[in-house]
Scaffold this active site. Sequence first.
Site, short mmCIF file in Angstrom:
data_model
loop_
_atom_site.label_atom_id
_atom_site.label_comp_id
_atom_site.label_asym_id
_atom_site.label_seq_id
_atom_site.Cartn_x
_atom_site.Cartn_y
_atom_site.Cartn_z
N LYS A 44 31.69 16.59 2.02
CA LYS A 44 30.47 16.98 1.30
C LYS A 44 29.87 18.27 1.86
O LYS A 44 29.57 19.21 1.12
CB LYS A 44 29.44 15.85 1.38
CG LYS A 44 28.01 16.23 0.96
CD LYS A 44 27.07 15.06 1.17
CE LYS A 44 25.63 15.43 0.83
NZ LYS A 44 24.99 16.24 1.89
N ASN A 45 29.70 18.32 3.18
CA ASN A 45 29.01 19.47 3.78
C ASN A 45 29.81 20.76 3.64
O ASN A 45 29.24 21.84 3.52
CB ASN A 45 28.69 19.18 5.24
CG ASN A 45 27.64 18.10 5.40
OD1 ASN A 45 26.87 17.85 4.47
ND2 ASN A 45 27.59 17.46 6.55
N ARG B 176 19.09 20.04 -1.26
CA ARG B 176 18.93 20.94 -0.11
C ARG B 176 20.03 21.98 -0.05
O ARG B 176 19.81 23.12 0.33
CB ARG B 176 18.89 20.12 1.18
CG ARG B 176 18.64 21.02 2.39
CD ARG B 176 18.30 20.28 3.65
NE ARG B 176 18.03 21.24 4.71
CZ ARG B 176 16.90 21.87 4.91
NH1 ARG B 176 15.88 21.64 4.10
NH2 ARG B 176 16.73 22.73 5.90
N ASP C 298 17.53 14.68 2.11
CA ASP C 298 17.20 13.47 2.85
C ASP C 298 15.82 13.56 3.48
O ASP C 298 15.38 14.61 3.93
CB ASP C 298 18.22 13.25 3.98
CG ASP C 298 19.55 12.74 3.45
OD1 ASP C 298 19.54 12.10 2.40
OD2 ASP C 298 20.57 13.00 4.09
N ASP D 70 25.08 12.94 11.95
CA ASP D 70 25.29 12.15 10.73
C ASP D 70 25.96 10.80 10.99
O ASP D 70 25.97 9.94 10.11
CB ASP D 70 26.14 12.94 9.73
CG ASP D 70 25.35 14.04 9.04
OD1 ASP D 70 24.10 14.02 9.14
OD2 ASP D 70 25.96 14.92 8.41
N MET E 270 18.09 15.42 17.06
CA MET E 270 17.95 16.53 16.12
C MET E 270 17.02 16.26 14.94
O MET E 270 16.50 17.19 14.34
CB MET E 270 19.34 16.96 15.63
CG MET E 270 20.22 17.48 16.76
SD MET E 270 21.93 17.82 16.29
CE MET E 270 21.73 19.21 15.20
#
Length: 437
Positions: free
Chosen positions: A22-23, A97, A121, A321, A343
């Site tokens: 996804k990223n 985002r 998120d 994640d 984070m």
Amino acid sequence: MGIFQIEGGHQLKGEIKPQGAKNEALQILCAVLLTPEKVVINNIPNIRDVNKLIDILSNLGVKIQKLGNGKYSFKSDELNLDYLESEQFKNEGSGLRGSIMIVGPLLGRYGKGYIPRPGGDKIGRRRLDTHFEGFIKLGAEFRYNKEERFYGVEAINGLKGTYMLLEEASVTGTANILMAAVFAKGTTTIYNAACEPYLQQLCKMLISMGAKIDGVGSNLLRVHGVESLKGCEHTVLPDMIEIGSWIGLAAMTKSELTIKNVSWDNLGLIPVTFNKLGIKIEKKEDDIYIPSHKSGYEVASFIDGSIMNISDAPWPGFTPDLLSIMLVVATQAKGSVLIHQKMFESRLFFVDKLIDMGAKIILCDPHRATVIGHNFESQLKATTMTSPDIRAGISLLIAALSAKGTSTIHNIEQIDRGYEEIDVRLRKIGAKITRLD
């Protein structure tokens, strides 16, 4: 909103193949805006966030063709830049985002880029300063409409290469600045750049398009500006977060699973970190084999005997994640572990649902939780819960698949944002999961 009903307590068995990352896909899709020539991308995951970005690109005027399962072609030769200032874009862009990363390519190629304040998120503050400070250092002028929460950058006289030290090693910030800098005159030096595999993939794609980038894989990138870029073909890596999710699922359900084609060289600390919880992982060519942990798994200690601490960090550290997955897996381990989420300050706020299921967790503060494992002596109990974000949602799903009884998860659209047809794929390996409207 959709609902998952999960009958837990069943062992799973078989093979599962991870989706495209996804990223990475979100970065790569934005990069198609850098050239008027055709770009072909393979292994694009069919998930909500990626499909939203594809819709935005289509509305911007990108010509898109689906060539096969997960394979698309993109051609950005006739863009409608007026769309960027329309109410339609303000609505569509604010819901994703990843849409922030269209600004860099548009700024580099056309001298202007706009974006509404993006969503995503609810995991705490995620500043955009790194993105826009980088654009300003390249010579762009910045403006922000507080009433409409709308950002804009313009570079009428073009961008100029410069040196910049990023305040934080932001993955999306580095990607955005990098895509703008490929067209800047001269050399741009980006220090404290993110260096995740997905960022490396973006660099490799840009180089195949004709960009000149040195230092790929390090936190010091040098970009030598070029006049134009050509088309290319690129394949997205398997999703390391999904791979970690399946490892956690196998451990929690005492299942024997094989995860296919994982790209071992790009997993970093993921296998090592699961080993710290006592999870056995075997490498079989490019697959991961997880044997059934019928006798459970035991948390390791540090060399001096102190309690194990698992925390996140920018690459090559452990990815944030997967901390939610580690926390859930630790609830059935033998021993205790401190989970330290450094984070993001709101990512551990889903643990109340696990406590309702019978987990022994002490939430120390927004960043730290101590987990006392059950060693499978006390099974989690089914409950009704709501998914607050992608990673917490998959963690709750894993907990439900291991729990005694039937659980209900609401707001599963959050899970669908990051996991492709997850219910269908889980049923193929024996999960009792039903999707309801």
